[in-house]
Design a protein around this motif. Structure first.
Motif, PDB file in Angstrom:
ATOM      1  N   GLY A  23       0.803  -1.220   0.000  1.00 28.82           N
ATOM      2  CA  GLY A  23       0.000   0.000   0.000  1.00 28.82           C
ATOM      3  C   GLY A  23       0.831   1.263   0.000  1.00 28.82           C
TER       4      GLY A  23
ATOM      5  N   VAL B 270       0.058  -0.965   8.142  1.00 31.00           N
ATOM      6  CA  VAL B 270      -0.352  -1.159   6.759  1.00 31.00           C
ATOM      7  C   VAL B 270      -1.641  -1.974   6.756  1.00 31.00           C
ATOM      8  CG1 VAL B 270       1.048  -3.253   6.523  1.00 31.00           C
ATOM      9  CG2 VAL B 270       0.378  -1.999   4.494  1.00 31.00           C
TER      10      VAL B 270
ATOM     11  N   GLN C 191      -3.256  -2.836   3.459  1.00 31.05           N
ATOM     12  CA  GLN C 191      -3.568  -3.382   2.138  1.00 31.05           C
ATOM     13  C   GLN C 191      -2.282  -3.762   1.413  1.00 31.05           C
ATOM     14  OE1 GLN C 191      -5.410  -0.431  -0.367  1.00 31.05           O
ATOM     15  NE2 GLN C 191      -3.818   1.083  -0.015  1.00 31.05           N
TER      16      GLN C 191
ATOM     17  N   SER D 240      -0.852  -5.325  -2.677  1.00 26.31           N
ATOM     18  CA  SER D 240      -1.174  -5.641  -4.066  1.00 26.31           C
ATOM     19  C   SER D 240       0.037  -6.338  -4.683  1.00 26.31           C
ATOM     20  CB  SER D 240      -1.534  -4.381  -4.855  1.00 26.31           C
ATOM     21  OG  SER D 240      -0.443  -3.473  -4.873  1.00 26.31           O
TER      22      SER D 240
END
Length: 211
Positions: free
Chosen positions: A107, A159, A161, A163
């Motif tokens: 993120g 944190v 998130q 990806s």
């Protein structure tokens, strides 16, 4: 009992209706299963930010300090990331585009260092590192079906998130939080396929008995 059997086989309409039902089931059930398998990718990597831990706790440092290369961290946390090959086939190193590493972005929060890597499969431990941007890199490797890689990293912030870069070729990436949605889609596909089979059976029966 003999008379009943004679009536059963003597009534060609009833017999052929029953035969049509059996034939429809033989064809329809595999078709329904095929529909479910079609929405289940053979190559799929699931990822999850499993948890984060505040190393100083909610009540402050209480005189404790966490440093990195001699510099104190203002809000030291450990993030736990889990990667799972949930597909039906192995993910091999040649599926990493140009053998580039799989990049995990927290993120936008830079990771400081790798604390630990755990591997659920017998074999060489996948290489994990932190790049200059603070992103986690998983080197091209062999990930057997149902194997799991657990990575814990240190960072100077919380944190919530993550990806993954679309590095893998022909491999579906899916966040574990969306598993329930995928399961619903499979159930929906199965229900639709079975409904079609039932409608077809009913149509055959009604056609035979209304003649």
């Amino acid at each position: 009992m003999v008379t009943l059997a004679g009536e059963w086989y003597g009534d060609s309409g009833t017999f052929w209706a029953a035969a049509a039902v059996v034939a429809t089931l033989i064809v329809g059930i595999p078709a329904a299963w095929a529909a479910v398998r079609a929405v289940t990718p053979k190559l799929r990597l699931e990822y999850e930010l499993q948890s984060t831990t505040d190393l100083l706790g909610r009540h402050g440092s209480n005189g404790l300090a966490v440093t990195h290369n001699g510099a104190p961290l203002a809000s030291p946390h450990v993030a736990y990331i889990v990667l799972t090959n949930d597909g039906r086939k192995d993910i091999v190193s040649s599926m990493f585009h140009n053998l580039d590493p799989l990049t995990i972005d927290l993120g936008g929060v830079p990771a400081i260092g790798v604390l630990d890597v755990k591997w659920s499969f017998v074999g060489s431990l996948p290489a994990v590192s932190i790049d200059a941007a603070g992103k986690i890199n998983l080197a091209a490797c062999h990930l057997p079906s149902k194997s799991k890689v657990e990575i814990s990293v240190v960072l100077d912030s919380d944190v919530n998130q993550i990806s993954l870069s679309p590095t893998l070729v022909d491999v579906k990436l899916r966040e574990t939080a969306t598993i329930s949605e995928s399961l619903n889609s499979r159930i929906h596909a199965l229900v639709n396929a079975l409904s079609a089979v039932i409608v077809l059976i009913a149509a055959v029966i009604l056609d035979q008995f209304w003649k």
